[in-house]
Scaffold this motif. Structure first.
Motif, PDB file in Angstrom:
ATOM      1  N   ARG A 228       0.818  -1.217   0.000  1.00  0.00           N
ATOM      2  CA  ARG A 228       0.000   0.000   0.000  1.00  0.00           C
ATOM      3  C   ARG A 228       0.854   1.269   0.000  1.00  0.00           C
ATOM      4  O   ARG A 228       0.381   2.335   0.351  1.00  0.00           O
ATOM      5  CB  ARG A 228      -0.900   0.014   1.231  1.00  0.00           C
ATOM      6  CG  ARG A 228      -1.895  -1.110   1.285  1.00  0.00           C
ATOM      7  CD  ARG A 228      -2.932  -0.910   2.383  1.00  0.00           C
ATOM      8  NE  ARG A 228      -2.335  -0.841   3.711  1.00  0.00           N
ATOM      9  CZ  ARG A 228      -2.377   0.230   4.493  1.00  0.00           C
ATOM     10  NH1 ARG A 228      -2.948   1.339   4.072  1.00  0.00           N
ATOM     11  NH2 ARG A 228      -1.827   0.208   5.686  1.00  0.00           N
ATOM     12  N   MET A 229       2.137   1.161  -0.415  1.00  0.00           N
ATOM     13  CA  MET A 229       3.066   2.284  -0.286  1.00  0.00           C
ATOM     14  C   MET A 229       2.570   3.546  -0.988  1.00  0.00           C
ATOM     15  O   MET A 229       2.742   4.660  -0.489  1.00  0.00           O
ATOM     16  CB  MET A 229       4.436   1.875  -0.838  1.00  0.00           C
ATOM     17  CG  MET A 229       5.562   2.814  -0.476  1.00  0.00           C
ATOM     18  SD  MET A 229       5.947   2.816   1.301  1.00  0.00           S
ATOM     19  CE  MET A 229       6.753   1.233   1.470  1.00  0.00           C
ATOM     20  N   GLU A 230       1.923   3.417  -2.144  1.00  0.00           N
ATOM     21  CA  GLU A 230       1.495   4.583  -2.913  1.00  0.00           C
ATOM     22  C   GLU A 230       0.038   4.974  -2.654  1.00  0.00           C
ATOM     23  O   GLU A 230      -0.437   5.981  -3.185  1.00  0.00           O
ATOM     24  CB  GLU A 230       1.689   4.316  -4.407  1.00  0.00           C
ATOM     25  CG  GLU A 230       3.139   4.071  -4.811  1.00  0.00           C
ATOM     26  CD  GLU A 230       4.009   5.294  -4.566  1.00  0.00           C
ATOM     27  OE1 GLU A 230       3.466   6.413  -4.551  1.00  0.00           O
ATOM     28  OE2 GLU A 230       5.234   5.131  -4.381  1.00  0.00           O
ATOM     29  N   ALA A 231      -0.679   4.163  -1.884  1.00  0.00           N
ATOM     30  CA  ALA A 231      -2.082   4.474  -1.602  1.00  0.00           C
ATOM     31  C   ALA A 231      -2.171   5.617  -0.597  1.00  0.00           C
ATOM     32  O   ALA A 231      -1.226   5.882   0.155  1.00  0.00           O
ATOM     33  CB  ALA A 231      -2.790   3.234  -1.058  1.00  0.00           C
ATOM     34  N   PRO A 232      -3.315   6.351  -0.557  1.00  0.00           N
ATOM     35  CA  PRO A 232      -3.478   7.430   0.438  1.00  0.00           C
ATOM     36  C   PRO A 232      -3.290   6.902   1.861  1.00  0.00           C
ATOM     37  O   PRO A 232      -3.618   5.760   2.173  1.00  0.00           O
ATOM     38  CB  PRO A 232      -4.913   7.904   0.198  1.00  0.00           C
ATOM     39  CG  PRO A 232      -5.210   7.530  -1.204  1.00  0.00           C
ATOM     40  CD  PRO A 232      -4.483   6.250  -1.453  1.00  0.00           C
ATOM     41  N   LEU A 233      -2.751   7.751   2.715  1.00  0.00           N
ATOM     42  CA  LEU A 233      -2.550   7.381   4.102  1.00  0.00           C
ATOM     43  C   LEU A 233      -3.889   7.229   4.820  1.00  0.00           C
ATOM     44  O   LEU A 233      -4.810   8.019   4.599  1.00  0.00           O
ATOM     45  CB  LEU A 233      -1.697   8.426   4.822  1.00  0.00           C
ATOM     46  CG  LEU A 233      -0.239   8.553   4.359  1.00  0.00           C
ATOM     47  CD1 LEU A 233       0.427   9.724   5.074  1.00  0.00           C
ATOM     48  CD2 LEU A 233       0.524   7.273   4.637  1.00  0.00           C
TER      49      LEU A 233
END
Length: 597
Positions: free
Chosen positions: A55-60
């Protein structure tokens, strides 16, 4: 810009290398329960790390966390600028978690269990780079049964990147909430928020002191969520700490920072797991060190017993090592009258020694007979005798059954205390211990043989010096010259010129007798000289052999397991230190809090 990208790539490669080392450590076999427990724990941690990496690039995911009635839902509404979740102060209002995302964000990309949450989508600017998760209260009275609010909370927390830790003047010392936060905070950044600014006193200073031992608290926001909501609805930018909190969420948690935040969370989560593993191993470390001491003490006792027996046999079998030394001296001495006498004496002795080889069972005899006979013949004969002589030699080396059984009982107790696998000692019969003791003795014997060879070589050089040889050679040579002169004079001078009778057999018998007596006296004097030097060296040898570090003792499998456990413990400490170093270089967020390192 290029240097910055290179540094980022270098950091990423370091994190990837660290992950691979941790995975390799997890996959290592181990007979130590503490390591196996740690491996199971780290395997679960790595599963969560992998989830974050995916999930590194997904929204926090920013989740609210706090006790009942602290205004978590009201704060979420104020941040979004409209009512997206129910509010209430007297009892738990949020029965199911509410996930608030932007309309352009796909909830499925977040990896959360969507069947556990209610999804709400809005156009708010704040939601472009973050998603908000309004969580149930951790201090609910319904317990943690499956399907309860607390159970849902614990299910969702591993997916959260940032916690909005919300509290009030009345709730900030809640022990129940604090206990849940300790678990939730691993692998998360934390933003501390005091709500109800319109009603409560400012307790931020005291709250920071309460949190200081466990958490990094760069700042605590003191907000009035109701006022902030009204300002949002009227189209104005929220004032005070509410405005600064929104700016923090927009700037520090934006797309440019989300990867850095998640990397920091990965390292913090990994560090927490490694620290817990260190604590697990440290608990049993003294017991493991105690096993090492016991094994070392047993090896020292074995060395002492065998060294004492070796000294007794060496001093009691002086003829054997005397012949080896004489053979070495002859090689150094070369050809001379006395060396010829020594060759004859040693040759007769070898004939006797060859018969002793068939009866050689003791450590000293095997060590001393090494070069007396042909190496090939000796090796063949020793192999033939191996089966029948090993247990006899074992008894002579003082490794008796009572010692072996006592050693096993002592070791078994320490193995159980340290948490090592019982398989290491299972089915260890007395016969197995005996054969293992024979292997230990064989190793000791090999070392003793090498040292005896060195002693004999040194003694042969020392007793081959010219000032030692000259006395023996002069005496023997003088007698031989006298006899030869007497015989020559009688044959060539007296009998030819004066017609004197030739010497009779009586002369030759007497001359031979005196020659034997002179040779015997010289041999006795020389061998006594050898004995005095060798006895001193033999006693020094056995003193050194007591301190000999054997390659293994009676329990080689256990020794190898202990060495492996110690190596794994050292590797774990190295992993923790490397993780701490990476975390320090990456996780310095001046405006976001977290667990203390």
């Amino acid at each position: 810009m290029l240097d910055s990208e290179v540094r980022q790539l270098e950091l990423l490669s370091a994190i990837d290398a660290l992950r691979r080392r941790v995975e390799e450590w997890i996959d290592q076999p181990s007979d130590w329960e503490s390591v196996r427990r740690s491996q199971l724990l780290l395997r679960r941690v790595m599963d969560r790390v992998e989830t974050l990496r995916i999930r590194m690039e997904a929204p926090l995911v920013v989740a609210t966390f706090g006790g009942t009635g602290t205004g978590k839902s009201t704060l979420v509404n104020a941040l979004v600028g409209e009512d997206v979740t129910r509010t209430g102060r007297q009892r738990p209002t949020t029965q199911r978690p509410v996930l608030i995302t932007h309309t352009q964000t796909s909830p499925a990309s977040l990896g959360l269990p969507l069947d556990e949450v209610d999804v709400v989508q809005r156009e708010a600017d704040l939601l472009r780079d973050v998603v908000l998760l309004d969580c149930p209260d951790p201090d609910t009275s319904e317990g943690d049964a499956p399907g309860s609010n607390l159970d849902r909370l614990r299910t969702l927390l591993p997916y959260c990147d940032v916690l909005l830790y919300v509290s009030t003047q009345q709730k900030y010392r809640s022990a129940r909430v604090a206990d849940e936060l300790k678990t939730a905070a691993s692998g998360c950044r934390i933003i501390f928020v005091q709500t109800h600014a319109d009603l409560d006193e400012d307790i931020r200073h005291d709250w920071q002191q309460t949190l200081a031992d466990e958490y990094q608290v760069p700042e605590v926001f003191f907000v009035d969520s109701v006022k902030g909501m009204q300002e949002q609805l009227s189209g104005r930018r929220p004032s005070g700490d509410m405005g600064r909190l929104i700016d923090l969420l927009l700037n520090k948690l934006g797309a440019s920072e989300r990867v850095r935040v998640r990397r920091a969370n990965v390292l913090e989560m990994l560090l927490a797991g490694l620290s817990r593993c260190q604590a697990i191993i440290k608990e049993k470390q003294p017991s493991l060190l105690e096993i090492n001491k016991v094994l070392a003490a047993q090896q020292l006792e074995l060395s002492r017993r065998m060294a004492v027996q070796l000294q007794t046999e060496l001093l009691g079998n002086h003829r054997l090592w005397e012949r080896r030394l004489i053979a070495s001296v002859i090689d150094e001495w070369g050809l001379s009258p006395f060396s010829c006498v020594l060759r004859i004496y040693n040759g007769l002795g070898n004939l006797l020694a060859s018969t002793m080889l068939f009866r050689a069972h003791s450590t000293a005899q095997l060590a001393l007979l090494g070069t007396v006979q042909s190496v090939r013949w000796f090796e063949n004969r020793r192999k033939e005798q191996a089966a029948e002589s090993t247990l006899q030699r074992l008894g002579q080396a003082s490794l008796d059954d009572s010692l072996l059984r006592e050693a096993e009982i002592v070791i078994r107790g320490h193995v159980s205390t340290a948490g090592l696998s019982s398989e290491l000692l299972r089915n260890r019969s007395l016969t197995d211990l005996r054969h293992q003791a024979v292997d230990v003795e064989a190793e000791f014997l090999g070392d003793a043989s090498r040292r005896i060879d060195d002693i004999i070589h040194e003694q042969s050089l020392q007793n081959s010096r010219w000032w030692i040889r000259i006395g023996y050679e002069v005496v023997l040579s003088a007698y031989l010259v006298f006899v030869l002169f007497r015989v020559g004079k009688n044959f060539f001078y007296d009998s030819l010129l004066y017609d004197t009778h030739l010497l009779t057999t009586d002369f030759y018998l007497a001359a031979t007798l005196f020659l034997v007596l002179i040779c015997g006296v010289l041999i006795v004097l020389f061998t006594r000289r050898l004995q005095r030097g060798l006895k001193t060296r033999i006693r020094a040898l056995t003193d050194r052999m007591v301190e000999t570090r054997l390659g293994h003792g009676l329990f080689p499998s256990l020794e190898e397991a202990v060495r492996l456990a110690q190596r794994q413990s050292e590797e774990l400490n190295s992993l923790a230190a490397e993780t701490e170093s990476l975390r320090t270089s990456l996780a310095d967020f001046s405006s976001l809090g977290g667990r203390q390192t």
